[in-house]
Write a protein that holds these residues in place. Structure first.
Motif, short mmCIF file in Angstrom:
data_model
loop_
_atom_site.label_atom_id
_atom_site.label_comp_id
_atom_site.label_asym_id
_atom_site.label_seq_id
_atom_site.Cartn_x
_atom_site.Cartn_y
_atom_site.Cartn_z
N ASP A 124 114.11 3.97 -25.17
CA ASP A 124 113.18 4.63 -24.25
C ASP A 124 111.75 4.18 -24.51
O ASP A 124 110.95 4.00 -23.58
N ALA B 228 111.13 0.73 -23.10
CA ALA B 228 110.87 0.79 -21.66
C ALA B 228 109.44 1.25 -21.38
O ALA B 228 108.74 0.69 -20.54
N LEU B 229 109.00 2.28 -22.10
CA LEU B 229 107.63 2.78 -21.90
C LEU B 229 106.61 1.73 -22.31
O LEU B 229 105.61 1.51 -21.59
N TYR C 197 106.40 -0.86 -19.67
CA TYR C 197 105.71 -0.34 -18.49
C TYR C 197 104.20 -0.36 -18.70
O TYR C 197 103.43 -0.74 -17.81
N CYS D 167 111.03 -4.66 -21.42
CA CYS D 167 111.85 -3.95 -20.43
C CYS D 167 113.28 -4.50 -20.42
O CYS D 167 114.25 -3.75 -20.29
N CYS E 241 119.29 1.49 -21.16
CA CYS E 241 118.26 2.46 -20.81
C CYS E 241 117.85 2.25 -19.35
O CYS E 241 117.29 1.21 -19.01
N GLN F 136 115.41 3.44 -17.72
CA GLN F 136 113.96 3.25 -17.61
C GLN F 136 113.58 1.78 -17.83
O GLN F 136 112.57 1.32 -17.30
N LEU G 28 113.99 0.23 -14.49
CA LEU G 28 112.86 0.61 -13.66
C LEU G 28 111.61 -0.16 -14.07
O LEU G 28 110.85 -0.63 -13.21
N ALA H 68 118.63 1.32 -11.70
CA ALA H 68 117.87 2.49 -12.14
C ALA H 68 118.08 3.67 -11.20
O ALA H 68 118.21 4.82 -11.64
N LEU I 121 117.36 7.95 -11.84
CA LEU I 121 115.91 8.03 -12.02
C LEU I 121 115.24 8.29 -10.67
O LEU I 121 115.33 7.46 -9.76
N THR J 257 112.10 8.23 -9.61
CA THR J 257 111.08 7.26 -9.18
C THR J 257 111.74 6.03 -8.59
O THR J 257 111.28 5.49 -7.57
#
Length: 594
Positions: free
Chosen positions: A142, A145-146, A149, A168, A176, A178, A181, A208, A213, A215
């Motif tokens: 996670d 991914a953050l 981003y 990513c 994951c 995310q 995404l 995703a 998710l 979004t």
């Protein structure tokens, strides 16, 4: 004897005390004892205990909720290298600091705001990027991914598109969603290509979205609606918007509501459901949704149509520079609909619409000025509307708008006492929203002495006019016996009225009341029905309860597949108890006979 001594010695090790503290914290009657034990371990330097203390403060588990203390302990655990703490701190530093953004729960609201030692400013996306990097490098998917981003869309000082894609991809390979995404966002944020032109990005976005998710679901709906990289398919767009809308994505709620206003070959126009979703989006700040709500009220198509409501919604959109809403607001003022006719206000909003490029407003403005024998002049730099003169002249809608401005500091002046005074005038004149606002002010002692009895009267008056927010507030007062006698049957009726208006929190309350523990005969079938409605409406607590009902067969047969789905939705919405339920289901399934 050796086994007994071994067990006794093991029971007093720090690790054993930590496990015991966590078990106590999860026990409803002994959570305070568990927190106290965790606190001793945390102060003694146990990093994992520091992280759990932070979570307890943030959740209000075993201790009064205190976001500031939660952040302080989270920062301490992160500085000691706790991976989940690093990730959690990164997420925190991307949003409003504790006590801001409408989150005033807990003791912190009584204390002066002070950032924990080691945090210089808040929000701080650069610091968040650093903490996300630390957790990402430790292997937390996670966090990867953050971090990717933030490298793709964060401040210029941290952007690195190549590294963003790499992180990513690493998160996506770890399973994951995310990460998928983030891959899509990384592609779509590139300035040298149009959205949807990269098939890898579209494929990542689909994965995703299929993973749930919201979004990604909204973005996929947008691609289908615009025909970017996917077939132009408004039915598919509507379905994806609907899935994102129930999970609280504001632009998805607005687009879903807008599409429901269209009459397609596959389904008829549905103005009532559209109004529900548009209202949610507009209240969350979406200007397009507010403008569409103004149209529904002005045309008499809303559930409770009215020109004064049209004016309120048009104003919301107009104050966010929605050109057409500015023109429609001007027309209401011009013709005295929803407020007394006011040529100055009409001209002001026509000028603003013209400045924003609305051609029809330019024509209307010219006609208005010519009719008064004035020359065309610049329309830039106009001040905000002044509601004082109209309010003093007895216009109740102007009194309501003036009260809102004084309450929220619109125009730079905040005066809660004057706001309450004008709100009371508007309420006595029959402005429904003013009845609700004044009731809330009396309930909270906001600009006026707290008075639960009169608060209840005003909230119930607004509820009688059908305002869903007032129905929920008045029902809660009846449930608690504040401002008058306890009346569970009356609360039930008010919750039903609010639920018919689409309020998912009212649906949850209905499920809770029918579930038992109130002055009503329990009806588990009705409880299941309303928890289902609330869950589908995006209410996380309804999703938790629906998962529990289905997992345990509380209202019929057991359905563990659907139970797991709704518990996962609740966990994604931040309900910690849902994650605990899922963990319990997993342990049960692992030990079930095959």
């Amino acid at each position: 004897m050796r086994k007994f001594l071994s067990g006794l010695l093991g029971g007093i090790t720090p690790a054993a005390r930590f496990r015991h503290a966590c078990r106590l914290l999860e026990h409803e009657g002994r959570s305070a004892q568990g927190f106290a034990l965790l606190g001793r371990l945390a102060r003694g330097g146990m990093v994992v205990a520091q992280y759990q203390v932070a979570r307890a403060y943030l959740d209000g588990s075993g201790v009064p909720r205190s976001p500031l203390e939660g952040v302080r302990w989270m920062h301490r655990a992160a500085c000691a290298g706790h991976v989940e703490a690093c990730f959690s701190l990164a997420l925190m530093l991307l949003v409003d600091p504790p006590g801001h953004g409408g989150d005033h729960r807990g003791a912190d609201g009584l204390l002066p705001m002070a950032l924990p030692e080691g945090i210089d400013r808040w929000p701080d996306p650069e610091a968040a990027t650093g903490w996300a990097r630390q957790a990402a490098q430790a292997g937390l998917a996670d966090a990867q991914a953050l971090y990717g981003y933030l490298l793709a869309t964060g401040p210029e000082s941290v952007r690195d598109p190549q590294a963003a894609r790499m992180w990513c991809e690493r998160a996506a390979r770890a399973g994951c969603p995310q990460g998928d995404l983030g891959l899509a966002v990384t592609h779509f944020s590139a300035s040298d290509q149009l959205p949807g032109t990269d098939p890898d990005a579209v494929a990542a976005l689909i994965r995703a979205a299929d993973s749930g998710l919201p979004t990604a679901q909204y973005m996929l709906g947008l691609l289908h609606e615009r025909g970017w990289g996917l077939s132009l398919d408004r039915t598919q767009a509507e379905q994806w918007y609907a899935r994102a809308a129930v999970q609280g994505v504001r632009p998805a709620q607005a687009r879903y509501g807008a599409l429901l206003l269209e009459d397609t070959g596959s389904r008829p126009r549905n103005a009532m459901t559209a109004e529900t979703w548009l209202r949610r989006a507009a209240l969350a700040g979406d200007r397009e949704a507010a403008a569409l709500l103004g149209d529904l009220h002005a045309r008499g198509e809303a559930a409770l149509p009215g020109d004064h409501e049209a004016m309120i919604w048009y104003r919301r959109a107009a104050e966010q520079d929605h050109a057409v809403a500015c023109r429609m607001l001007a027309l209401l003022y011009m013709h005295g609909r929803g407020a007394a006719a006011d040529p100055d206000q009409a001209r002001h909003w026509l000028a603003r619409a013209a400045e924003l490029g609305d051609v029809a407003a330019m024509t209307d403005l010219a006609a208005s000025l010519v009719a008064q024998g004035q020359e065309m002049h610049s329309v830039t730099g106009l001040p905000l509307p002044d509601f004082m003169s109209a309010a003093q002249a007895g216009d109740p809608v102007a009194a309501f708008n003036l009260a809102v401005c004084l309450h929220d500091g619109v125009g730079g002046v905040t005066d809660p006492v004057q706001a309450a005074s004008w709100m009371e005038r508007a309420a006595h004149a029959g402005v429904v929203n003013a009845e609700y606002w004044y009731g809330r002010m009396l309930l909270d002692g906001d600009g006026v002495a707290a008075d639960a009895v009169h608060a209840r009267l005003w909230l119930e008056r607004a509820a009688e006019h059908g305002l869903a927010e007032a129905c929920v507030a008045a029902a809660q007062l009846r449930l608690e016996g504040r401002g008058g006698p306890r009346d569970h049957a009356g609360a039930l009726a008010l919750y039903h009225r609010a639920a018919r208006s689409g309020r998912a929190d009212a649906m949850f309350s209905l499920g809770a009341m029918y579930g038992g523990g109130h002055d009503l005969p329990p009806d588990r079938a009705q409880a299941l029905h309303w928890f289902t409605q609330g869950a589908e409406g995006g209410n996380a607590l309804s999703q938790l309860m629906l998962g529990r009902y289905l997992a345990r067969g509380l209202a019929g047969s057991v359905d563990r597949v659907r139970a797991r789905y709704w518990l996962e939705q609740a966990a994604a919405g931040g309900v910690r108890a849902a994650r605990d339920e899922l963990d319990h289901m997993t342990r049960t399934d692992e030990h079930a006979p095959t």
